[in-house]
Design a protein around this motif. Structure first.
Motif, PDB file in Angstrom:
ATOM      1  N   SER A 128       0.836  -1.211   0.000  1.00 55.55           N
ATOM      2  CA  SER A 128       0.000   0.000   0.000  1.00 55.55           C
ATOM      3  C   SER A 128       0.863   1.250   0.000  1.00 55.55           C
ATOM      4  N   THR A 160      -5.882   5.400  -1.614  1.00 52.97           N
ATOM      5  CA  THR A 160      -4.702   4.672  -1.162  1.00 52.97           C
ATOM      6  C   THR A 160      -4.395   4.978   0.298  1.00 52.97           C
ATOM      7  N   ARG A 164      -6.576   2.829   2.201  1.00 50.42           N
ATOM      8  CA  ARG A 164      -6.094   1.443   2.119  1.00 50.42           C
ATOM      9  C   ARG A 164      -4.909   1.231   3.056  1.00 50.42           C
ATOM     10  N   ILE A 165      -4.015   2.209   3.125  1.00 47.42           N
ATOM     11  CA  ILE A 165      -2.872   2.108   4.035  1.00 47.42           C
ATOM     12  C   ILE A 165      -3.360   1.958   5.470  1.00 47.42           C
ATOM     13  N   GLU A 177      -4.747  -1.571   6.001  1.00 49.56           N
ATOM     14  CA  GLU A 177      -3.693  -2.592   6.058  1.00 49.56           C
ATOM     15  C   GLU A 177      -2.889  -2.485   7.352  1.00 49.56           C
TER      16      GLU A 177
END
Length: 199
Positions: free
Chosen positions: A46, A140, A143-144, A147
């Motif tokens: 990511s 993103t 998403r980081i 994760e």
């Protein structure tokens, strides 16, 4: 003589029971650490996606020509620093994780300055390519965060498991060390100071 045979049989049974418990527990810890390592790869993936998007964003902004070169240079340098920071996922220490987070925070800060500076360039803000990259970058960032949270969940379960009795005995013998977890940046617990006075 019968007592001697009985004692040997009892010792053999105890050895088999202990040996099978040791193997089962060790395999569980190997699996848990492997899951955490795999999740760490997702975290890095990511961050790599973000780095790739930032490179494309910088190229798009450079196309504006008269854009402030200092801001672009800061973003490029922060991106290089963030991508040069590598961590061994099988041995993540808190110091390594703090260094990694510091580099990523530097990149986030430089990127924020870039996006704030772009407000002064209406033609660039209206560029379809820029808008698409900005949208992908926002996705993103989400998403980081997902994760990182998943990594913390998996690594946290592993850390708890290696500290529980009697698993901690095997963890100690087989060198299963705790994994570092992501935490917030210092000061993140405070609400940001927002100022709309642009004069």
């Amino acid at each position: 003589m019968k007592k001697g045979i009985l004692a040997v049989i009892v010792l053999i049974v105890l050895a088999v029971v202990f040996g099978s418990w040791y193997v089962r527990t060790n395999n569980t810890l190997v699996d848990m650490k492997g899951q955490a390592t795999k999740q760490w790869a997702n975290v890095e993936s990511s961050y790599q996606r973000r780095s790739d998007l930032i490179g494309n964003l910088v190229k798009t902004v450079q196309g504006a020509g008269d854009f402030e070169q200092l801001v672009l240079k800061e973003v490029t340098e922060a991106r290089a620093k963030a991508t040069s920071n590598n961590i061994d996922p099988t041995n993540i220490t808190q110091a390594q994780l703090n260094q990694f987070q510091q580099a990523q925070t530097g990149l986030t800060s430089a990127l924020s300055r870039l996006l704030a500076t772009i407000e002064r360039y209406p033609d660039l803000k209206a560029s379809q390519n820029f808008l698409e990259l900005q949208s992908q970058l926002e996705g993103t960032e989400n998403r980081i965060n997902v994760e990182r949270n998943r990594f913390n969940d998996i690594a946290g379960e592993y850390n708890i498991k290696i500290q529980k009795i009697p698993t901690n005995i095997i963890a100690s013998i087989a060198n299963f060390d705790p994994l570092a977890l992501f935490s917030s940046n210092p000061g993140a617990e405070n609400a940001p100071d927002v100022n709309f006075d642009f004069n």
